[in-house]
Design a protein around this motif. Structure first.
Motif, PDB file in Angstrom:
ATOM      1  N   ASN A   1       0.818  -1.210   0.000  1.00 60.26           N
ATOM      2  CA  ASN A   1       0.000   0.000   0.000  1.00 60.26           C
ATOM      3  C   ASN A   1       0.857   1.268   0.000  1.00 60.26           C
ATOM      4  O   ASN A   1       1.818   1.388   0.766  1.00 60.26           O
ATOM      5  CB  ASN A   1      -0.908  -0.004   1.233  1.00 60.26           C
TER       6      ASN A   1
ATOM      7  N   ILE B   1      -3.102  -4.385   1.936  1.00 56.83           N
ATOM      8  CA  ILE B   1      -4.223  -4.022   1.069  1.00 56.83           C
ATOM      9  C   ILE B   1      -5.324  -5.059   1.283  1.00 56.83           C
ATOM     10  O   ILE B   1      -5.087  -6.126   1.864  1.00 56.83           O
ATOM     11  CB  ILE B   1      -3.818  -3.979  -0.426  1.00 56.83           C
TER      12      ILE B   1
ATOM     13  N   ASN C   1       0.977   0.268  -5.462  1.00 61.31           N
ATOM     14  CA  ASN C   1      -0.402  -0.075  -5.851  1.00 61.31           C
ATOM     15  C   ASN C   1      -1.123   1.050  -6.584  1.00 61.31           C
ATOM     16  O   ASN C   1      -2.322   0.960  -6.830  1.00 61.31           O
ATOM     17  CB  ASN C   1      -1.210  -0.521  -4.632  1.00 61.31           C
TER      18      ASN C   1
END
Length: 225
Positions: free
Chosen positions: A169, A209, A173
């Motif tokens: 994250n 995530i 991403n």
């Protein structure tokens, strides 16, 4: 040396650490082992006989289909790893080895890796700023060389090359990073692609995530369009 026996896809696997301490060419912020010695030079580690003795006992007392050399750092820098591989091969057991991928482009390590049946390389960052900030490699390393080294290794390797991409994250991403990851995956052209997320409890809050996001990213990274 420490080990773990487990079953995966109906195969009995022995996960093996051959390093007595963390020795790696990276010093990743999100490494669960913590900090250690940073080098990409072969290291003299005096534990060969202990490893052989323990391996012999484990192999004789268990049905093992594959030995996964997954160490506290970069296993290829162990000065006796060729002898360890040779011992396992004498037992007719397949060998899988984890590397962060960078030194697969170095001839002396490439030769060793070629002795294994399966090699796992890794991608966790995809630009140099994040590579230096989060993975803290040896000076003068760069992300382009990491990708090129794995691609060159894969082209000459006769075994199974597995690329493990970890989605983190706020690191890789975003859409731009995902496009770069996709380009890198295509260039490396692995035999198998694993797209994972952070699972260590220590780091999930910051780098984790959702399962939904992971599945969406898998589709983006594997879509041929």
């Amino acid at each position: 040396m420490n080990f773990q026996l487990y079953k995966e896809n109906n195969k009995n696997i022995l996960k093996l650490n051959i390093l007595d301490e963390k020795i790696c060419n990276y010093d990743c912020i999100f490494c669960p082992i913590g900090r250690g010695k940073k080098t990409d030079k072969i290291q003299k580690i005096d534990n060969l006989q202990d490893i052989i003795n323990e391996l012999n006992l484990l192999i004789n007392n268990n049905s093992i289909d594959l030995i996964y050399i997954n160490s506290m750092g970069e296993a290829l820098i162990h000065n006796e790893i060729i002898k360890i591989i040779a011992f396992i091969k004498q037992k007719n057991i397949r060998i899988k080895l984890l590397s962060n991928g960078y030194i697969l482009g170095f001839k002396e390590f490439q030769t060793i890796a070629n002795l294994c049946d399966e090699i796992v390389g890794e991608l966790k960052t995809i630009n140099n700023e994040d590579f230096y900030k989060y993975q803290r490699p040896i000076e003068n390393y760069n992300i382009e060389t990491l990708i090129n080294n794995m691609a060159k290794f894969k082209k000459q390797y006769e075994g199974k090359f597995i690329l493990e991409v970890t989605i983190l994250n706020n690191i890789n991403n975003d859409n731009e990073s995902l496009e770069k990851l996709k380009d890198a995956i295509n260039k490396i052209n692995p035999d198998e692609l694993l797209i994972e997320k952070e699972t260590n409890d220590i780091f999930i809050k910051k780098y984790g995530i959702t399962n939904k996001e992971l599945e969406d990213i898998k589709i983006k990274l594997t879509n041929k369009c």
